[in-house]
Design a protein around this motif. Structure first.
Motif, PDB file in Angstrom:
ATOM      1  N   ILE A 151       9.147 -11.482 -26.232  1.00  0.00           N
ATOM      2  CA  ILE A 151       7.977 -12.370 -26.302  1.00  0.00           C
ATOM      3  C   ILE A 151       7.773 -12.839 -27.744  1.00  0.00           C
ATOM      4  O   ILE A 151       7.525 -14.021 -27.992  1.00  0.00           O
ATOM      5  N   GLY A 152       7.900 -11.938 -28.696  1.00  0.00           N
ATOM      6  CA  GLY A 152       7.767 -12.304 -30.108  1.00  0.00           C
ATOM      7  C   GLY A 152       8.818 -13.322 -30.532  1.00  0.00           C
ATOM      8  O   GLY A 152       8.511 -14.297 -31.232  1.00  0.00           O
ATOM      9  N   GLU A 153      10.052 -13.105 -30.112  1.00  0.00           N
ATOM     10  CA  GLU A 153      11.135 -14.041 -30.443  1.00  0.00           C
ATOM     11  C   GLU A 153      10.867 -15.419 -29.830  1.00  0.00           C
ATOM     12  O   GLU A 153      11.068 -16.447 -30.469  1.00  0.00           O
ATOM     13  N   LYS A 158       9.128 -21.095 -30.023  1.00  0.00           N
ATOM     14  CA  LYS A 158       8.140 -22.124 -29.669  1.00  0.00           C
ATOM     15  C   LYS A 158       7.542 -22.749 -30.929  1.00  0.00           C
ATOM     16  O   LYS A 158       7.407 -23.972 -31.026  1.00  0.00           O
ATOM     17  N   GLY A 159       7.218 -21.934 -31.913  1.00  0.00           N
ATOM     18  CA  GLY A 159       6.687 -22.447 -33.174  1.00  0.00           C
ATOM     19  C   GLY A 159       7.688 -23.330 -33.900  1.00  0.00           C
ATOM     20  O   GLY A 159       7.332 -24.382 -34.442  1.00  0.00           O
ATOM     21  N   ALA A 160       8.946 -22.918 -33.904  1.00  0.00           N
ATOM     22  CA  ALA A 160       9.990 -23.706 -34.577  1.00  0.00           C
ATOM     23  C   ALA A 160      10.168 -25.057 -33.891  1.00  0.00           C
ATOM     24  O   ALA A 160      10.326 -26.088 -34.562  1.00  0.00           O
ATOM     25  N   LEU A 165       9.087 -30.921 -33.850  1.00  0.00           N
ATOM     26  CA  LEU A 165       8.481 -32.100 -33.204  1.00  0.00           C
ATOM     27  C   LEU A 165       7.483 -32.787 -34.121  1.00  0.00           C
ATOM     28  O   LEU A 165       7.377 -34.010 -34.123  1.00  0.00           O
ATOM     29  N   GLN A 166       6.751 -32.011 -34.908  1.00  0.00           N
ATOM     30  CA  GLN A 166       5.764 -32.597 -35.811  1.00  0.00           C
ATOM     31  C   GLN A 166       6.451 -33.358 -36.960  1.00  0.00           C
ATOM     32  O   GLN A 166       5.899 -34.299 -37.481  1.00  0.00           O
ATOM     33  N   LYS A 167       7.650 -32.922 -37.313  1.00  0.00           N
ATOM     34  CA  LYS A 167       8.390 -33.582 -38.393  1.00  0.00           C
ATOM     35  C   LYS A 167       9.045 -34.879 -37.916  1.00  0.00           C
ATOM     36  O   LYS A 167       9.359 -35.731 -38.727  1.00  0.00           O
TER      37      LYS A 167
END
Length: 168
Positions: A151-153, A158-160, A165-167
């Motif tokens: 789950i942590g990985e 998901k954050g990466a 996407l924001q970039k």
């Protein structure tokens, strides 16, 4: 003068290393997709067979269960990441079957508020309990002690992806 969009920075890896990385990223994507497809297919089947219900209808009820005072109808497509056009027949059917109500807002008659009925909440709770046990059954072969790490990985992944996407 048109300015070309910057391409992502290229690491100093050689072509073979870069190719291996691309293959690994593709394998990851395919494994995630396969897991999702397998689990979702089985959940869909069980909802259909045990409750004569669909997953999209269950997902709408799950969102409404989190909001006891109801939700503005326009908020549901955002939360479920679907178009309003796809959601309308689902909401209509849930209203017809008595699981939810749809009423105009007191503040703005153009705005619709959707709420779960008492019967809808009871039915949802029964389905949610089964949903949880189905997931537990499907994931029982995966070592429990490794779940938190995975789950942590996946949270990091998901954050990466969100950052990328924001970039773009």
């Amino acid at each position: 003068m048109a300015v070309a969009k910057e391409s992502p920075s290229v690491s100093p890896r050689n072509g073979a290393d870069q190719e291996a990385e691309y293959r690994a990223q593709t394998r990851l994507w395919l494994r995630l997709l396969a897991c999702t497809t397998l689990i979702e297919g089985e959940l869909r089947r069980r909802f259909r067979e045990e409750f004569d219900f669909t997953m999209p209808r269950f997902d709408v009820l799950a969102q409404l269960d989190r909001e006891p005072s109801g939700l503005v109808l326009g908020e549901l497509p955002k939360r479920l990441m679907v178009s309003a056009g796809n959601l309308t027949p689902i909401v209509d059917r849930l209203v017809e079957d008595g699981y939810i109500t749809r009423t105009p807002s007191n503040l703005d008659r153009r705005v619709q508020i959707v709420c779960m009925t008492v019967e809808g909440r009871k039915a949802f709770r029964r389905m949610a309990k089964s949903h949880g046990s189905w997931l537990a059954e499907l994931l029982a072969e995966f070592p429990t002690e490794r779940l938190d790490g995975l789950i942590g990985e996946l949270d990091e992944l998901k954050g990466a992806v969100r950052d990328a996407l924001q970039k773009s």
